[in-house]
Design an enzyme around this catalytic site. Structure first.
Site: not given
Length: 519
Positions: A147, A177, A253
């Site tokens: 992402h 992911d 992230s």
């Protein structure tokens, strides 16, 4: 006159007040200056450190986390994805839509071919994001989240020593992911993270998160491993998250989660929040899972996951009792086996309970799903199962799941009664009927399917609360086949309150077990 006399009296009073105020101000200032101490005449802070006794084993804690950060921070980078939108503008939209409606070009003697749409202008609008990544090879491979880089037209990498590089996406996997990018420039001296073993983690272990939250580069936060094997509810994705209370925020992230040895054990990926920021619950992808996906993307260009060909479900207390399993038994219930798939070919049956894969125990449906997915297609692996309270080991050769392929259940056949007479029977709030042609069409099942169909459910009944629906097909009750209403009545008439009942149901082409205690 009287008014004038009052004015004359007020003027001297105001002047006198001003003089007195000025005198007070000058006096106070002079007093403050005279009262200031000389520089160095005051001792600030205690003369001696407060004596604090601590056990010798805590001495290394003074620098331990700083030492880990010093070694690991250089291996964590900023990943800056940029999306570019190109917008086309016309300098004269009137001409673009209407041309020359007044014939001015003809009037001026201009030739027809000279009539053109006015020049257009292209403008690029760039939108930048921010994430983190971990250097996993000295020549520039970087592990991050899908992402973070999804949809990016350009990717910039910034290291902790302020070097900047352009990077290409090597591969992505939205189901986990995970993404891999590589620095374009030829490099061979980048600091590299040491990949640990996430299978060795335990709740309570130290956890250190490193990343770039809110563009604050190289931030280090400390916490513990709160839990293992977490999922977030999306059954289509492969999830086995490490939960941590080390602060993770937007921008973290793709960053590193390391253990007390400074080993990379996870890739930070998401947080649970109701405010948009840190609330003490963060999630990271275990490095063992991320590494397998990373290697597939680098070496093969895609992720190759094993496929067993079954429908699976967790074992709840009611199901455990219905199958006469001991409280210590952990495993996964096989709800359906697809015809011609690896499980079917290996002899696995509906109702089997898988307790290990490749000699590794499985405790939940998510465990089994991830364990099978981590094995490459074509490999032969042993599955330990329980069938009729006996343990068996079956060897299964896994395949790769075909995309957009429909799979058929192994157990279908001709309905013995094949009757068009619609009879009803009621039990526990269920109204059931034989599978006539009309009801088969309503339920969306093949006309030759064995079983009885639920045509009505009391919304206040226990079965409704347990999640059984109208038009579910009852295939078995307490592991005995149900081919007709006669079977349905026979298998339910002697059941009593407090006993366990287990249904085998079919819904939308898939079968599953539903067990509960009768109230």
């Amino acid at each position: 006159m009287k008014r004038f006399a009052v004015a004359q009296t007020l003027i001297p009073i105001s002047i006198l007040s001003a003089l007195i105020g000025g005198a007070i101000f000058i006096y106070s200032c002079s007093f403050a200056n005279a009262d200031r101490p000389e520089k160095g005449s005051i001792t600030f802070g205690a003369v001696k450190k407060t004596p604090i006794s601590s056990a010798a084993q805590f001495t290394p804690f003074r620098t331990m986390f700083a030492d880990i950060a010093e070694k690991v921070v250089p291996t964590v980078v900023q990943v800056i994805p940029t999306k570019i939108d190109t917008v086309i503008f016309s300098n004269n939209p009137f001409y673009q839509f209407f041309g020359d409606p007044f014939g001015l070009n003809d009037f001026m003697g201009k030739r027809q071919q000279q009539r053109r749409v006015p020049p257009v202008e292209k403008r690029e609008y760039k939108q930048q994001g921010l994430g983190s990544g971990v250097i996993v090879s000295a020549d520039g491979y970087i592990l991050t989240n899908y992402h973070v880089v999804a949809g990016a037209d350009e990717i910039e990498i910034k290291t902790s020593d302020n070097r900047s590089f352009e990077a290409d996406v090597i591969g992505t996997d939205s189901l986990s992911d995970v993404a891999v990018v590589k620095i374009k420039e030829k490099v061979n001296d980048l600091p590299v993270a040491y990949l640990g073993d996430s299978d060795k983690l335990r709740p309570g272990d130290w956890a250190i998160a490193i990343g770039n939250p809110f563009s604050l580069a190289s931030s280090v936060t400390l916490g513990i491993v709160s839990a293992l094997g977490r999922t977030t509810g999306n059954s289509n994705n492969y999830q086995n998250f490490i939960q941590t209370d080390a602060a993770i925020n937007p921008g973290n992230s793709g960053g590193a989660l390391v253990n007390i040895e400074g080993e990379l054990v996870g890739i930070n990926t998401m947080i649970y929040t109701q405010s948009g920021g840190y609330m003490g619950i963060g999630f990271a992808i275990p490095i063992n899972m991320a590494r397998k996906i990373m290697e597939d993307l680098i070496y093969e260009g895609k992720v190759n996951r094993g496929w067993l060909g079954v429908m699976i479900q967790d074992i709840d207390p009611a199901t455990r009792e219905a199958f006469n399993l001991s409280p210590e038994t952990k495993g996964v219930l096989i709800g359906d086996v697809f015809k011609g798939q690896p499980a079917d070919n290996a002899g696995i049956r509906r109702g089997d309970i898988v307790i290990s894969v490749n000699n590794h125990p499985v405790r939940s449906a998510n465990d089994l799903r991830n364990s099978i997915a981590a094995i490459h297609p074509g490999e032969k692996v042993p599955l330990e199962i329980i069938r009729n309270n006996k343990k068996l080991i079956l060897n299964v050769t896994l395949t790769e799941r075909g995309s957009n392929k429909l799979y058929q259940s192994t157990k279908t056949g001709s309905n013995n009664e094949n009757t068009e007479k619609e009879e009803h029977a009621a039990y526990l709030g269920i109204t059931a009927a034989n599978l006539t042609l009309e009801l088969s069409q309503k339920a969306g099942v093949d006309k030759d399917t064995k079983g009885v169909v639920i045509i009505e459910i009391d919304p206040n009944s226990q079965v409704a609360q347990e999640g059984i629906n109208q038009f579910d097909i009852i295939l078995e009750i307490n592991k005995k086949p149900v081919s007709s209403l006669k079977d349905f009545k026979s298998l339910t008439k002697n059941l009593k309150t407090g006993e366990s009942i287990i249904f085998l149901l079919q819904r939308q082409g898939n079968t599953f077990f539903k067990a509960f205690k009768i109230r």
